[in-house]
Design a protein around this motif. Structure first.
Motif, PDB file in Angstrom:
ATOM      1  N   GLY A  51       0.778  -1.221   0.000  1.00 34.01           N
ATOM      2  CA  GLY A  51       0.000   0.000   0.000  1.00 34.01           C
ATOM      3  C   GLY A  51       0.814   1.277   0.000  1.00 34.01           C
ATOM      4  N   LYS A  52       2.127   1.186   0.253  1.00 40.02           N
ATOM      5  CA  LYS A  52       2.971   2.375   0.226  1.00 40.02           C
ATOM      6  C   LYS A  52       3.278   2.750  -1.218  1.00 40.02           C
ATOM      7  CE  LYS A  52       3.199   2.446   4.719  1.00 40.02           C
ATOM      8  NZ  LYS A  52       2.519   3.498   5.506  1.00 40.02           N
ATOM      9  N   VAL A  53       3.767   3.969  -1.404  1.00 44.79           N
ATOM     10  CA  VAL A  53       3.943   4.517  -2.752  1.00 44.79           C
ATOM     11  C   VAL A  53       5.408   4.845  -3.012  1.00 44.79           C
ATOM     12  CG1 VAL A  53       3.318   6.380  -4.326  1.00 44.79           C
ATOM     13  CG2 VAL A  53       1.615   5.482  -2.711  1.00 44.79           C
ATOM     14  N   ALA A  54       5.905   4.394  -4.162  1.00 45.13           N
ATOM     15  CA  ALA A  54       7.269   4.697  -4.580  1.00 45.13           C
ATOM     16  C   ALA A  54       7.245   5.449  -5.896  1.00 45.13           C
ATOM     17  CB  ALA A  54       8.085   3.417  -4.732  1.00 45.13           C
ATOM     18  N   VAL A  55       8.113   6.444  -6.010  1.00 51.67           N
ATOM     19  CA  VAL A  55       8.332   7.154  -7.269  1.00 51.67           C
ATOM     20  C   VAL A  55       9.772   6.911  -7.685  1.00 51.67           C
ATOM     21  CG1 VAL A  55       8.476   9.397  -8.412  1.00 51.67           C
ATOM     22  CG2 VAL A  55       6.608   8.933  -6.808  1.00 51.67           C
ATOM     23  N   ILE A  56       9.951   6.361  -8.882  1.00 58.22           N
ATOM     24  CA  ILE A  56      11.295   6.082  -9.385  1.00 58.22           C
ATOM     25  C   ILE A  56      11.551   6.989 -10.581  1.00 58.22           C
ATOM     26  CG2 ILE A  56      12.889   4.321 -10.223  1.00 58.22           C
ATOM     27  CD1 ILE A  56      10.945   2.200  -9.111  1.00 58.22           C
ATOM     28  N   ILE A  57      12.473   7.927 -10.414  1.00 57.42           N
ATOM     29  CA  ILE A  57      12.871   8.797 -11.518  1.00 57.42           C
ATOM     30  C   ILE A  57      14.084   8.155 -12.188  1.00 57.42           C
ATOM     31  CG2 ILE A  57      13.640  11.095 -12.193  1.00 57.42           C
ATOM     32  CD1 ILE A  57      12.230  12.201  -9.743  1.00 57.42           C
ATOM     33  N   GLY A  58      13.880   7.661 -13.394  1.00 62.07           N
ATOM     34  CA  GLY A  58      14.894   6.855 -14.060  1.00 62.07           C
ATOM     35  C   GLY A  58      14.542   5.391 -13.881  1.00 62.07           C
ATOM     36  N   SER A  59      13.406   4.998 -14.475  1.00 64.97           N
ATOM     37  CA  SER A  59      12.827   3.674 -14.187  1.00 64.97           C
ATOM     38  C   SER A  59      12.710   2.782 -15.409  1.00 64.97           C
ATOM     39  CB  SER A  59      11.427   3.881 -13.595  1.00 64.97           C
ATOM     40  OG  SER A  59      10.645   4.702 -14.464  1.00 64.97           O
ATOM     41  N   GLY A  60      13.229   3.216 -16.544  1.00 64.98           N
ATOM     42  CA  GLY A  60      12.995   2.482 -17.780  1.00 64.98           C
ATOM     43  C   GLY A  60      13.895   1.300 -18.026  1.00 64.98           C
ATOM     44  N   SER A  61      14.936   1.141 -17.223  1.00 60.51           N
ATOM     45  CA  SER A  61      15.860   0.023 -17.424  1.00 60.51           C
ATOM     46  C   SER A  61      16.749  -0.134 -16.193  1.00 60.51           C
ATOM     47  CB  SER A  61      16.740   0.269 -18.670  1.00 60.51           C
ATOM     48  OG  SER A  61      17.532   1.430 -18.494  1.00 60.51           O
ATOM     49  N   GLY A  62      17.572  -1.167 -16.210  1.00 61.05           N
ATOM     50  CA  GLY A  62      18.606  -1.347 -15.188  1.00 61.05           C
ATOM     51  C   GLY A  62      18.102  -1.385 -13.761  1.00 61.05           C
ATOM     52  N   ILE A  63      18.757  -0.606 -12.910  1.00 60.03           N
ATOM     53  CA  ILE A  63      18.434  -0.589 -11.481  1.00 60.03           C
ATOM     54  C   ILE A  63      17.015  -0.102 -11.249  1.00 60.03           C
ATOM     55  CG2 ILE A  63      19.015   0.478  -9.269  1.00 60.03           C
ATOM     56  CD1 ILE A  63      21.933   0.536 -10.201  1.00 60.03           C
ATOM     57  N   GLY A  64      16.581   0.907 -12.005  1.00 63.21           N
ATOM     58  CA  GLY A  64      15.224   1.417 -11.835  1.00 63.21           C
ATOM     59  C   GLY A  64      14.177   0.368 -12.141  1.00 63.21           C
ATOM     60  N   ARG A  65      14.382  -0.384 -13.207  1.00 62.52           N
ATOM     61  CA  ARG A  65      13.462  -1.465 -13.565  1.00 62.52           C
ATOM     62  C   ARG A  65      13.440  -2.527 -12.470  1.00 62.52           C
ATOM     63  NH1 ARG A  65      14.805  -6.362 -15.289  1.00 62.52           N
ATOM     64  NH2 ARG A  65      13.192  -7.661 -16.311  1.00 62.52           N
ATOM     65  N   ALA A  66      14.625  -2.929 -12.005  1.00 61.01           N
ATOM     66  CA  ALA A  66      14.708  -3.956 -10.957  1.00 61.01           C
ATOM     67  C   ALA A  66      14.033  -3.489  -9.673  1.00 61.01           C
ATOM     68  CB  ALA A  66      16.175  -4.317 -10.694  1.00 61.01           C
ATOM     69  N   ALA A  67      14.219  -2.214  -9.337  1.00 59.05           N
ATOM     70  CA  ALA A  67      13.587  -1.675  -8.130  1.00 59.05           C
ATOM     71  C   ALA A  67      12.070  -1.689  -8.265  1.00 59.05           C
ATOM     72  CB  ALA A  67      14.088  -0.257  -7.872  1.00 59.05           C
ATOM     73  N   ALA A  68      11.573  -1.311  -9.434  1.00 62.90           N
ATOM     74  CA  ALA A  68      10.121  -1.297  -9.652  1.00 62.90           C
ATOM     75  C   ALA A  68       9.527  -2.687  -9.441  1.00 62.90           C
ATOM     76  CB  ALA A  68       9.807  -0.789 -11.056  1.00 62.90           C
ATOM     77  N   LEU A  69      10.160  -3.694 -10.001  1.00 60.94           N
ATOM     78  CA  LEU A  69       9.662  -5.062  -9.851  1.00 60.94           C
ATOM     79  C   LEU A  69       9.727  -5.512  -8.396  1.00 60.94           C
ATOM     80  CD1 LEU A  69      11.269  -6.606 -13.061  1.00 60.94           C
ATOM     81  CD2 LEU A  69       8.820  -6.249 -12.637  1.00 60.94           C
ATOM     82  N   ARG A  70      10.764  -5.100  -7.691  1.00 58.53           N
ATOM     83  CA  ARG A  70      10.845  -5.465  -6.271  1.00 58.53           C
ATOM     84  C   ARG A  70       9.765  -4.749  -5.464  1.00 58.53           C
ATOM     85  NH1 ARG A  70      14.722  -7.516  -2.818  1.00 58.53           N
ATOM     86  NH2 ARG A  70      15.221  -8.776  -4.657  1.00 58.53           N
ATOM     87  N   TYR A  71       9.556  -3.470  -5.750  1.00 58.76           N
ATOM     88  CA  TYR A  71       8.559  -2.722  -4.985  1.00 58.76           C
ATOM     89  C   TYR A  71       7.152  -3.292  -5.181  1.00 58.76           C
ATOM     90  CZ  TYR A  71      12.289   0.770  -4.443  1.00 58.76           C
ATOM     91  OH  TYR A  71      13.465   1.402  -4.157  1.00 58.76           O
TER      92      TYR A  71
END
Length: 202
Positions: A51-71
């Motif tokens: 239910g918490k909210v994350a904003v990833i600036i720079g999310s289209g690949s690499g670490i940002g993509r991996a973080a999005a999937l983890r979140y």
């Protein structure tokens, strides 16, 4: 009444012992100038949660993509902010395939070098989700050896505006609102090892 030499010696010894104990106590509390200091621990257990909210600036690949999937695996809602919306949309599809709700993963066009873009992302995130608990300033580029040390000022400017100024703008736009919401929140500024070390060839 005057003091004899014994009293003076005892007083001096006691005073010296007090000074030593005080110095030792203060040295344990205040590190010497320039010495490494233990950073305050970051407790993310109440941020990386359903239910918490994350904003990833720079999310289209690499670490940002991996973080999005983890979140999203934690049940979090995510805004994928990126200069390349096609890449961010691809990551969104992966997040939904991994179980995230369609309304819980948003794509936002954002050039982190532009204050207007970053502030627009902040407005969109709070409008869609109400709050932001995690801001990840992850956008970065590199020169790929196309910047000479005394030339290509335009390339250096683009790198600094992305890797340095972009982080500042992310904090400027989001952090005051994250503080105002008075809930546990975390800011993650992704950095490169090259930012704190210098290779021998340089």
């Amino acid at each position: 009444m005057g003091l004899d030499w014994k009293s003076l010696a005892v007083g001096a010894a006691c005073g010296g012992m007090v000074a030593i104990f005080w110095r030792q106590a203060m040295s344990r509390r205040v590190p010497a100038r320039g010495s490494p200091r233990q950073a305050a621990p970051v407790n993310s257990s109440r941020v990386l949660a359903k239910g918490k909210v994350a904003v990833i600036i720079g999310s289209g690949s690499g670490i940002g993509r991996a973080a999005a999937l983890r979140y999203v695996s934690y049940g979090m809602k995510v805004m994928l902010a990126d200069i390349d919306t096609a890449d961010a949309a691809s990551v969104r599809d992966e997040c939904i395939a991994a179980g995230a709700g369609e309304a819980d993963v948003l794509v936002q066009q954002c050039d982190c070098r532009l204050e207007a873009d970053v502030r627009a992302a902040q407005v969109a995130a709070f409008k869609a989700f109400g709050k932001v608990h995690l801001l990840m300033n992850n956008a970065a580029i590199q020169s790929n050896n196309r910047c000479g040390p005394y030339e290509h000022a335009d390339r250096w400017r683009t790198i600094l505006e992305t890797n340095l100024w972009g982080v500042f703008l992310g904090g400027l736009a989001f952090v005051p609102h994250m503080i105002e919401q008075a809930e546990p929140a975390v800011v993650v500024n992704t950095g490169s090892k090259q930012g704190i070390t210098v290779c021998r060839s340089m």
